[in-house]
Design an enzyme around this catalytic site. Structure first.
Site, PDB file in Angstrom:
ATOM      1  CB  SER A  89      -0.953   0.000   1.194  1.00 31.75           C
ATOM      2  OG  SER A  89      -0.216   0.019   2.397  1.00 31.75           O
ATOM      3  NE  ARG A 113     -12.209  -6.722 -17.575  1.00 25.27           N
ATOM      4  CZ  ARG A 113     -12.407  -8.023 -17.793  1.00 25.27           C
ATOM      5  NH1 ARG A 113     -12.325  -8.497 -19.007  1.00 25.27           N
ATOM      6  NH2 ARG A 113     -12.708  -8.838 -16.803  1.00 25.27           N
ATOM      7  CB  SER A 124     -14.473  10.785 -27.862  1.00 28.25           C
ATOM      8  OG  SER A 124     -15.812  10.571 -28.242  1.00 28.25           O
ATOM      9  NE  ARG A 126     -21.689   9.105 -28.068  1.00 32.43           N
ATOM     10  CZ  ARG A 126     -22.609   9.792 -27.381  1.00 32.43           C
ATOM     11  NH1 ARG A 126     -22.346  10.209 -26.157  1.00 32.43           N
ATOM     12  NH2 ARG A 126     -23.778  10.043 -27.903  1.00 32.43           N
ATOM     13  NE  ARG A 215      -3.630  -6.952 -18.972  1.00 32.32           N
ATOM     14  CZ  ARG A 215      -4.698  -7.576 -19.449  1.00 32.32           C
ATOM     15  NH1 ARG A 215      -4.574  -8.485 -20.398  1.00 32.32           N
ATOM     16  NH2 ARG A 215      -5.893  -7.316 -18.957  1.00 32.32           N
TER      17      ARG A 215
HETATM   18  C1  LIG Z   1      -3.240 -13.288 -20.128  1.00 27.00           C
HETATM   19  C2  LIG Z   1      -4.589 -12.709 -19.767  1.00 27.00           C
HETATM   20  C3  LIG Z   1      -5.745 -13.290 -20.266  1.00 27.00           C
HETATM   21  C4  LIG Z   1      -7.009 -12.776 -19.920  1.00 27.00           C
HETATM   22  N1  LIG Z   1      -8.152 -13.336 -20.451  1.00 27.00           N
HETATM   23  C5  LIG Z   1      -9.363 -12.848 -20.126  1.00 27.00           C
HETATM   24  C6  LIG Z   1     -10.575 -13.395 -20.636  1.00 27.00           C
HETATM   25  O1  LIG Z   1     -10.548 -14.358 -21.388  1.00 27.00           O
HETATM   26  N2  LIG Z   1     -11.762 -12.833 -20.280  1.00 27.00           N
HETATM   27  C7  LIG Z   1     -11.828 -11.776 -19.432  1.00 27.00           C
HETATM   28  O2  LIG Z   1     -12.928 -11.306 -19.120  1.00 27.00           O
HETATM   29  N3  LIG Z   1     -10.712 -11.235 -18.926  1.00 27.00           N
HETATM   30  C8  LIG Z   1      -9.489 -11.732 -19.231  1.00 27.00           C
HETATM   31  N4  LIG Z   1      -8.369 -11.157 -18.725  1.00 27.00           N
HETATM   32  C9  LIG Z   1      -8.517 -10.001 -17.851  1.00 27.00           C
HETATM   33  C10 LIG Z   1      -8.379 -10.402 -16.383  1.00 27.00           C
HETATM   34  O3  LIG Z   1      -9.376 -11.329 -16.000  1.00 27.00           O
HETATM   35  C11 LIG Z   1      -8.497  -9.157 -15.476  1.00 27.00           C
HETATM   36  O4  LIG Z   1      -9.788  -8.603 -15.584  1.00 27.00           O
HETATM   37  C12 LIG Z   1      -7.503  -8.090 -15.834  1.00 27.00           C
HETATM   38  O5  LIG Z   1      -6.226  -8.634 -16.044  1.00 27.00           O
HETATM   39  C13 LIG Z   1      -7.471  -7.054 -14.697  1.00 27.00           C
HETATM   40  O6  LIG Z   1      -6.680  -7.567 -13.656  1.00 27.00           O
HETATM   41  P1  LIG Z   1      -7.139  -7.570 -12.119  1.00 27.00           P
HETATM   42  O7  LIG Z   1      -8.399  -8.323 -11.945  1.00 27.00           O
HETATM   43  O8  LIG Z   1      -5.947  -8.036 -11.359  1.00 27.00           O
HETATM   44  O9  LIG Z   1      -7.554  -6.080 -11.835  1.00 27.00           O
HETATM   45  P2  LIG Z   1      -6.809  -4.790 -11.270  1.00 27.00           P
HETATM   46  O10 LIG Z   1      -7.790  -3.701 -11.334  1.00 27.00           O
HETATM   47  O11 LIG Z   1      -5.503  -4.615 -11.975  1.00 27.00           O
HETATM   48  O12 LIG Z   1      -6.611  -5.122  -9.753  1.00 27.00           O
HETATM   49  C14 LIG Z   1      -5.398  -5.382  -9.109  1.00 27.00           C
HETATM   50  C15 LIG Z   1      -5.674  -6.277  -7.931  1.00 27.00           C
HETATM   51  O13 LIG Z   1      -6.490  -5.571  -6.983  1.00 27.00           O
HETATM   52  C16 LIG Z   1      -7.437  -6.469  -6.410  1.00 27.00           C
HETATM   53  N5  LIG Z   1      -8.785  -6.033  -6.805  1.00 27.00           N
HETATM   54  C17 LIG Z   1      -9.120  -5.184  -7.806  1.00 27.00           C
HETATM   55  N6  LIG Z   1     -10.433  -4.982  -7.854  1.00 27.00           N
HETATM   56  C18 LIG Z   1     -10.953  -5.720  -6.869  1.00 27.00           C
HETATM   57  C19 LIG Z   1     -12.280  -5.945  -6.430  1.00 27.00           C
HETATM   58  N7  LIG Z   1     -13.322  -5.363  -7.010  1.00 27.00           N
HETATM   59  N8  LIG Z   1     -12.454  -6.790  -5.390  1.00 27.00           N
HETATM   60  C20 LIG Z   1     -11.412  -7.376  -4.786  1.00 27.00           C
HETATM   61  N9  LIG Z   1     -10.119  -7.218  -5.165  1.00 27.00           N
HETATM   62  C21 LIG Z   1      -9.903  -6.398  -6.187  1.00 27.00           C
HETATM   63  C22 LIG Z   1      -7.106  -7.858  -6.934  1.00 27.00           C
HETATM   64  O14 LIG Z   1      -6.185  -8.479  -6.068  1.00 27.00           O
HETATM   65  C23 LIG Z   1      -6.440  -7.562  -8.252  1.00 27.00           C
HETATM   66  O15 LIG Z   1      -5.585  -8.573  -8.738  1.00 27.00           O
HETATM   67  C24 LIG Z   1      -7.096 -11.661 -19.043  1.00 27.00           C
HETATM   68  C25 LIG Z   1      -5.920 -11.090 -18.545  1.00 27.00           C
HETATM   69  C26 LIG Z   1      -4.683 -11.601 -18.883  1.00 27.00           C
HETATM   70  C27 LIG Z   1      -3.423 -10.953 -18.320  1.00 27.00           C
END
Ligand SMILES: Cc1cc2nc3c(=O)[nH]c(=O)nc-3n(C[C@H](O)[C@H](O)[C@H](O)COP(=O)(O)OP(=O)(O)OC[C@H]3O[C@@H](n4cnc5c(N)ncnc54)[C@H](O)[C@@H]3O)c2cc1C
Length: 263
Positions: A89, A113, A124, A126, A215
């Site tokens: 943190s 994501r 944009s 749009r 990534r």
């Molecule tokens: C190789 C690869 C393949 C993928 N394939 C797909 C796919 O097929 N379909 C698809 O939909 N997505 C896919 N993704 C996207 C993936 O599922 C994640 O949504 C994306 O990588 C964002 O990462 P994150 O969830 O760690 O989020 P971040 O926002 O980067 O969050 C960082 C960390 O914070 C914590 N965190 C964040 N938000 C929350 C929350 N709301 N609650 C609790 N803890 C939280 C978690 O520990 C998380 O790991 C892929 C990603 C990668 C790298």
């Protein structure tokens, strides 16, 4: 004609430290006298200050539980006390802002994501017409001439559709901006995700370490791996104390950067 583009990464901004405020906080806020850091950047200085403010570990007089202070460099402190101890943190205080230019909407959809500790501003679709299309050519396509030709033809067709649509409604001479916007937004539905655009992206260092790890992994897409390998290179040069623990392996011509001490 559609253009093949290579993604570009620019560093736009980073956290700065207000020396007068920091000095006043340490001296009159906490009673710290004569503390100095050898941090190489404001981000690393702020990280050290934030961490040390938790245990009042600037010097021994501030916290009688401490027997030893001031023996570590900023680099050692961040690596050993923050990252190794999983106090992630503390890495959230400092941020960096990048512009990613000539990246596809495939890329930007993947990027957004990452919600935690990030901010985005994307061109944009749009307001801005998709009539001049750039596209990233993945190696797997570039290596296959027939497939590369089909890619080029497809993007050319999309550009032609956009031009035909614009002509069909005479959008260039249209006075009603609201209708123009509605039409521009409708036209973009015919353009594929591969069209290049740009996005401004801010993240704190905890988020950035996580996103670089995810990534650049060999399972991620080539374009986003390419961009985040470059983000890592820039971050390591600017903030070595925060990024030097990465394990870097060349996979498919792009660095895979992993942080064993994921915090
Ligand atoms: C190789 C690869 C393949 C993928 N394939 C797909 C796919 O097929 N379909 C698809 O939909 N997505 C896919 N993704 C996207 C993936 O599922 C994640 O949504 C994306 O990588 C964002 O990462 P994150 O969830 O760690 O989020 P971040 O926002 O980067 O969050 C960082 C960390 O914070 C914590 N965190 C964040 N938000 C929350 C929350 N709301 N609650 C609790 N803890 C939280 C978690 O520990 C998380 O790991 C892929 C990603 C990668 C790298």
């Amino acid at each position: 004609m559609p253009r093949i583009v290579i993604p570009k990464v620019f560093v736009l901004a980073e956290t700065m430290v207000v020396s007068a405020g920091l000095g006043a906080f340490l001296q009159s806020g906490l009673g710290v006298e004569g503390w100095e850091s050898d941090a190489e950047s404001p981000a690393e200085l702020l990280t050290e200050v934030a961490g040390k403010s938790c245990y009042l570990s600037f010097d021994k007089s501030l916290n009688k539980n401490l027997t030893r202070t001031g023996t570590r460099t900023n680099h050692e402190y961040i690596q050993e006390q923050i990252i190794k101890m999983r106090h992630g943190s503390v890495l959230e205080h400092a941020t960096v802002t990048f512009a990613f230019v000539d990246v596809s909407r495939v890329f930007t959809h993947e990027l957004v994501r990452h919600r935690a500790g990030t901010a985005f501003s994307q061109v944009s679709g749009r307001y801005v017409r998709s009539d001049d299309i750039g596209y990233f050519l993945p190696k797997v396509i570039a290596d296959r001439p027939e497939a590369a030709g089909i890619f080029e033809e497809a993007f050319k067709t999309m550009e032609d559709w956009a031009a035909d649509l614009a002509r069909s409604v005479d959008i260039d001479n249209m006075k009603d901006f609201s209708l123009k916007k509605t039409l521009t937004s409708a036209f973009r539905r015919l353009i594929g995700n591969g069209q290049s655009n740009h996005i401004i992206f801010t993240a704190n260092h905890r988020a950035l370490r996580h996103i670089i790890h995810m990534r650049t992994s060999r399972g991620a897409e080539e374009e986003i791996r390419h961009v985040f390998a470059e983000v890592y290179r820039l971050c390591l040069a600017r903030y070595p104390a925060i990024y030097s623990d990465a394990l870097v392996t060349l996979v498919g011509g792009i660095n895979e950067v992993s942080f064993a001490g994921h915090v």
